[in-house]
Design a protein around this motif. Structure first.
Motif, PDB file in Angstrom:
ATOM      1  N   TYR A 166      -1.915   7.912 -12.814  1.00 27.54           N
ATOM      2  CA  TYR A 166      -1.614   6.683 -12.080  1.00 27.54           C
ATOM      3  C   TYR A 166      -0.845   7.000 -10.791  1.00 27.54           C
ATOM      4  CZ  TYR A 166      -3.208   3.408 -15.639  1.00 27.54           C
ATOM      5  OH  TYR A 166      -3.985   2.671 -16.485  1.00 27.54           O
ATOM      6  N   GLN A 167      -1.151   6.240  -9.754  1.00 28.40           N
ATOM      7  CA  GLN A 167      -0.461   6.395  -8.476  1.00 28.40           C
ATOM      8  C   GLN A 167      -0.377   5.036  -7.802  1.00 28.40           C
ATOM      9  OE1 GLN A 167      -3.515   9.071  -6.770  1.00 28.40           O
ATOM     10  NE2 GLN A 167      -3.767   7.548  -5.142  1.00 28.40           N
ATOM     11  N   PRO A 168       0.621   4.830  -6.921  1.00 24.80           N
ATOM     12  CA  PRO A 168       0.719   3.539  -6.225  1.00 24.80           C
ATOM     13  C   PRO A 168      -0.502   3.315  -5.324  1.00 24.80           C
ATOM     14  CG  PRO A 168       2.768   4.781  -6.041  1.00 24.80           C
ATOM     15  CD  PRO A 168       1.746   5.723  -6.601  1.00 24.80           C
ATOM     16  N   VAL A 169      -1.075   2.122  -5.403  1.00 23.85           N
ATOM     17  CA  VAL A 169      -2.188   1.739  -4.526  1.00 23.85           C
ATOM     18  C   VAL A 169      -1.969   0.300  -4.073  1.00 23.85           C
ATOM     19  CG1 VAL A 169      -3.886   3.304  -5.568  1.00 23.85           C
ATOM     20  CG2 VAL A 169      -3.624   0.984  -6.470  1.00 23.85           C
ATOM     21  N   SER A 170      -2.611  -0.058  -2.988  1.00 21.48           N
ATOM     22  CA  SER A 170      -2.533  -1.427  -2.495  1.00 21.48           C
ATOM     23  C   SER A 170      -3.947  -1.940  -2.253  1.00 21.48           C
ATOM     24  CB  SER A 170      -1.708  -1.496  -1.201  1.00 21.48           C
ATOM     25  OG  SER A 170      -2.389  -0.837  -0.145  1.00 21.48           O
ATOM     26  N   GLY A 171      -4.044  -3.234  -2.056  1.00 16.78           N
ATOM     27  CA  GLY A 171      -5.347  -3.850  -1.828  1.00 16.78           C
ATOM     28  C   GLY A 171      -5.511  -5.072  -2.709  1.00 16.78           C
ATOM     29  N   ARG A 172      -6.516  -5.856  -2.408  1.00 17.62           N
ATOM     30  CA  ARG A 172      -6.816  -7.044  -3.200  1.00 17.62           C
ATOM     31  C   ARG A 172      -8.258  -6.991  -3.667  1.00 17.62           C
ATOM     32  NH1 ARG A 172      -3.349 -12.366  -1.927  1.00 17.62           N
ATOM     33  NH2 ARG A 172      -1.379 -11.334  -1.552  1.00 17.62           N
ATOM     34  N   VAL A 173      -8.485  -7.540  -4.850  1.00 18.11           N
ATOM     35  CA  VAL A 173      -9.809  -7.531  -5.471  1.00 18.11           C
ATOM     36  C   VAL A 173     -10.114  -8.933  -5.968  1.00 18.11           C
ATOM     37  CG1 VAL A 173     -11.260  -6.567  -7.297  1.00 18.11           C
ATOM     38  CG2 VAL A 173      -9.555  -5.121  -6.170  1.00 18.11           C
ATOM     39  N   GLU A 218      -7.987 -13.775  -7.854  1.00 17.80           N
ATOM     40  CA  GLU A 218      -7.641 -12.825  -6.797  1.00 17.80           C
ATOM     41  C   GLU A 218      -6.476 -11.958  -7.278  1.00 17.80           C
ATOM     42  OE1 GLU A 218      -5.781 -12.922  -2.296  1.00 17.80           O
ATOM     43  OE2 GLU A 218      -7.154 -14.536  -2.904  1.00 17.80           O
ATOM     44  N   LEU A 219      -6.706 -10.674  -7.356  1.00 21.32           N
ATOM     45  CA  LEU A 219      -5.715  -9.736  -7.871  1.00 21.32           C
ATOM     46  C   LEU A 219      -5.142  -8.888  -6.737  1.00 21.32           C
ATOM     47  CD1 LEU A 219      -7.468  -8.385 -11.110  1.00 21.32           C
ATOM     48  CD2 LEU A 219      -5.717 -10.161 -10.952  1.00 21.32           C
ATOM     49  N   ALA A 220      -3.819  -8.710  -6.738  1.00 19.70           N
ATOM     50  CA  ALA A 220      -3.153  -7.798  -5.809  1.00 19.70           C
ATOM     51  C   ALA A 220      -2.769  -6.539  -6.583  1.00 19.70           C
ATOM     52  CB  ALA A 220      -1.919  -8.459  -5.212  1.00 19.70           C
ATOM     53  N   LEU A 221      -3.276  -5.401  -6.159  1.00 16.71           N
ATOM     54  CA  LEU A 221      -3.083  -4.160  -6.892  1.00 16.71           C
ATOM     55  C   LEU A 221      -1.670  -3.620  -6.702  1.00 16.71           C
ATOM     56  CD1 LEU A 221      -6.207  -4.439  -6.833  1.00 16.71           C
ATOM     57  CD2 LEU A 221      -6.323  -1.946  -6.704  1.00 16.71           C
ATOM     58  N   ASP A 267      -2.403   3.773   1.583  1.00 11.08           N
ATOM     59  CA  ASP A 267      -2.573   3.690   0.139  1.00 11.08           C
ATOM     60  C   ASP A 267      -3.578   2.626  -0.288  1.00 11.08           C
ATOM     61  OD1 ASP A 267      -1.087   1.495   0.845  1.00 11.08           O
ATOM     62  OD2 ASP A 267       0.346   1.650  -0.814  1.00 11.08           O
ATOM     63  N   ASN A 268      -4.278   2.014   0.669  1.00 10.51           N
ATOM     64  CA  ASN A 268      -5.284   1.024   0.313  1.00 10.51           C
ATOM     65  C   ASN A 268      -6.425   1.693  -0.437  1.00 10.51           C
ATOM     66  OD1 ASN A 268      -7.857  -0.771   1.012  1.00 10.51           O
ATOM     67  ND2 ASN A 268      -6.051  -2.036   1.273  1.00 10.51           N
ATOM     68  N   ILE A 269      -7.015   0.976  -1.386  1.00 10.56           N
ATOM     69  CA  ILE A 269      -8.069   1.577  -2.216  1.00 10.56           C
ATOM     70  C   ILE A 269      -9.306   1.945  -1.407  1.00 10.56           C
ATOM     71  CG2 ILE A 269      -7.326   0.526  -4.372  1.00 10.56           C
ATOM     72  CD1 ILE A 269      -9.406  -1.629  -3.989  1.00 10.56           C
TER      73      ILE A 269
END
Length: 699
Positions: A128-135, A116-119, A86-88
């Protein structure tokens, strides 16, 4: 090795981590190693289970090593966000908007906040759907306060992948962030984000950030001078935003820049001061437990105050093992303790292995543990103050010997007066750190808090003065140093072989040291020969700017529209390492202007600039559709398009013919992409530094 089992454990774990980074796709092969290791370990344990004296079992040793090697691979796989489905990174459609939480304490920059944002979830294809990753988000300040840790944001827009390094020798920011699990960044304006609330993902980290902010506000109030406040903030809290650039350069030139980053040195200083001040407790009944408890409490409060800085966590963890061993009356081995702390840290964060701070701190501690005592005892001083000075100097010498090759490899410079500055810095740091902690402790007592703040400010002032005076000495820093990985390895082998020669006095190590030294000399002379005879044209990547260089031997001329006086950081980040890697010691900068001029082998008009260098014609085009329709009868070797001069390929017809057509980053990205796509259909060979990185031609 029997007395230091964690050395073997840590080595096996590190081997697995490195193998994953090198071959992440060989999971089944690693699983086979793990199963084989489990069988060998079980067989070795079962074979000796009924014996009173357990002999060494090669099978169990090999099996445990293979198990830990496999564990290192698996831990690194689990800690790699890109492996999550599920990572972007794996979205088939662009991310239109997303909900995220601030995962770390935001940093304040000149014009932006770095957040630093955690999705948590994202809008893809309208749903909308669950996603993970950092931006990493750079938010335009525009008069708004610093965002808080734990804020939930709804953000509009699509994060973009972080660019790889586009110039030779440029710092690999993409790889640096990938080790932190971050692959994307985004620049935001106020209307693009909406704050939904505050929900810290980790309450302990939230408490650490709150303590950090409280300490920052206290130091702001107690220390009036900005220069001293900046140094205290950097040393105690790990926040370097308020350190003046000139002041930072002075610390770098004196070899004391390490003091500006919270690290194991600060924890060791605090531990040493606590041991001296509270040592009397150990003589009482149960005193070692009381002393150890106080030390643990203060050390971990300091870790909390720094926002759980990774270097402080590493050192606090290692010292925790030492304190617990002392409380239990157990002897400890420095190699085993060092390896144990590395083992547990890498088990929690395997990518810490690739941090320069991790490598330098462990090298420094290992060098100090192995060599400082012998060096200190090689000289005896009659006077106590001279003995203390020699102890600090021996410590600085050993730490520098253990770390300088790696520091040169990463930072390409060496402070020539480090022996002059470091003893003073060490002494003042041993005063400043406990005084800062004391200032926090008495902040609620009127009068006493003002006195503590005054002492803290004066100590920081003395430290600044000592460093500034050292940094202003002629030749204070040896800059532009470059080492290849092979040269780095050879230097460390020379150091180890030389130490072994001094200890054993065996001729074998003498010949080995000579052989390694000759090999290193041959490599360095080869590099110097190649640099002396280099002739190179380069069109560099510089965001929204032009940068063209002509390099001959150790001299280079850079043609650019970047104002180095107003924006030196862009040059330092994008171009400085390139010229350092090429061995350029004489760099002159020529500004690109719109005024016509003719000089030597260069002709400049408002629409173009034409140069002849090493028999090659180089043309920079500023404008094609101007009032004067110019035409160049000769063929040019390199045509460099800048400032959106070319908007359609027909504009070149009848104007100029070129063997190489190059686009720098002063052109709009969308226009360059369009022209590149058209060029592919027309069979036109061209090059874009934005898409392909710097263009380098050896002439």
């Amino acid at each position: 090795m029997k007395g230091s089992p964690f050395v073997r454990y840590a080595a096996a774990l590190i081997g697995g981590i490195l193998f994953y980074v090198w071959q992440p796709q060989l999971g089944w092969w690693v699983a086979g190693l793990g199963i084989g290791g489990a069988i060998l370990f079980g067989w070795g344990v079962f074979r000796n289970a009924r014996q009173d004296r357990k002999p060494l079992s090669p099978g169990a040793g090999i099996g445990s090593t293979l198990l830990l090697f496999s564990l290192g691979w698996v831990i690194t796989y689990v800690h790699t966000p890109a492996t999550r489905s599920d990572n972007i990174l794996h979205l088939s459609l662009p991310l239109e908007a997303y909900e995220a939480v601030i995962a770390n304490q935001p940093e304040e920059r000149a014009k932006t906040y770095r957040v630093e944002l955690a999705l948590r979830r994202g809008r893809v294809g309208g749903t909308y759907q669950p996603v993970s990753g950092r931006v990493i988000v750079y938010l335009d300040k525009s008069g708004i306060p610093l965002p808080q840790y734990g804020e939930r944001w709804l953000v509009e827009g699509t994060p973009r992948l972080i660019d790889p390094p586009l110039n030779p020798g440029e710092f690999n920011y993409q790889r640096f962030l990938s080790y932190k699990g971050i692959y994307h960044q985004q620049y935001l304006r106020q209307p693009q984000r909406q704050v939904l609330g505050v929900a810290p993902p980790n309450r302990l980290v939230g408490l650490a950030n709150a303590v950090n902010l409280f300490a920052d506000s206290l130091f702001t109030r107690q220390v009036g001078s900005r220069s001293e406040y900046g140094i205290i903030n950097a040393m105690i809290l790990g926040v370097r935003d308020d350190v003046d650039p000139e002041q930072y350069r002075a610390y770098a030139a004196s070899g004391a820049v390490h003091i500006l980053s919270v690290s194991g040195l600060h924890v060791a200083i605090l531990f040493g001061v606590l041991t001296v001040l509270l040592g009397f407790l150990e003589k009482r009944r149960g005193g070692k437990y009381l002393l150890g408890s106080i030390q643990l409490l203060i050390l971990w409060f300091y870790a909390l105050m720094t926002g759980f800085s990774p270097p402080v966590l590493r050192s606090a963890g290692m010292l925790t093992l030492l304190i617990i061993a002392r409380m239990m009356g157990r002897t400890h081995s420095m190699p085993n303790t060092l390896a144990a702390s590395a083992f547990f840290i890498l088990s929690a964060d395997p990518y810490a292995l690739f941090s320069a701070g991790f490598q330098l701190s462990y090298l420094a501690v290992a060098g100090i543990g192995a060599w400082q005592s012998g060096l200190y005892q090689s000289l005896s001083c009659r006077y106590v103050w001279l003995d203390k000075l020699w102890a600090v100097t021996a410590l600085a010498l050993v730490a520098q010997l253990a770390t300088f090759p790696l520091a040169v490899f990463y930072f390409h410079q060496f402070p020539t007066y480090f022996l002059l500055a470091n003893p003073v810095v060490m002494v003042l740091s041993q005063v400043l750190l406990p005084v800062a902690m004391g200032t926090l402790a008495v902040c609620w007592i009127p009068g006493l808090n003002e006195w503590a703040g005054w002492v803290l400010q004066k100590t920081a002032w003395l430290l600044n003065q000592a460093v500034s005076m050292t940094g202003q000495l002629p030749g204070a820093i040896w800059d532009g140093l470059w080492l290849s990985p092979v040269q780095l390895l050879l230097i460390y082998l020379i150091i180890l072989s030389g130490v072994a020669l001094l200890v054993t006095r065996q001729k074998t190590y003498l010949w080995l040291t000579c052989f390694l030294g000759l090999s290193l000399t041959a490599l360095l002379l080869t590099d110097q020969y190649l640099q002396k005879h280099q002739r190179r044209l380069a069109v560099h990547f510089l965001p929204h700017k032009t940068a063209v260089s002509l390099t001959e031997g150790a001299k280079a001329t850079l043609f650019t529209d970047l104002d180095l006086r107003k924006d030196p950081r862009s040059f330092d980040f994008y171009l400085k390492n390139t010229f350092g890697q090429w061995g350029v010691t004489d760099l002159s900068v020529s500004a690109l202007t719109d005024t016509g001029e003719a000089a030597g082998n260069s002709l400049q008009a408002s629409d173009y600039r034409l140069m002849v260098w090493q028999g090659k014609r180089i043309m920079l085009v500023n404008r094609l559709n101007g009032s004067e329709r110019w035409q160049l009868p000769a063929v040019v070797d390199y045509l460099i398009i800048r400032r959106n001069a070319l908007r359609s390929w027909e504009e070149l017809n009848g104007r100029v013919v070129a063997r190489h057509i190059l686009f720098d980053d002063s052109n709009k990205t969308a226009l360059t992409d369009q022209l590149l796509a058209e060029a592919a259909t027309r069979n036109i060979q061209c090059f874009s530094v934005r898409q392909q990185g710097a263009f380098v031609a050896d002439l």
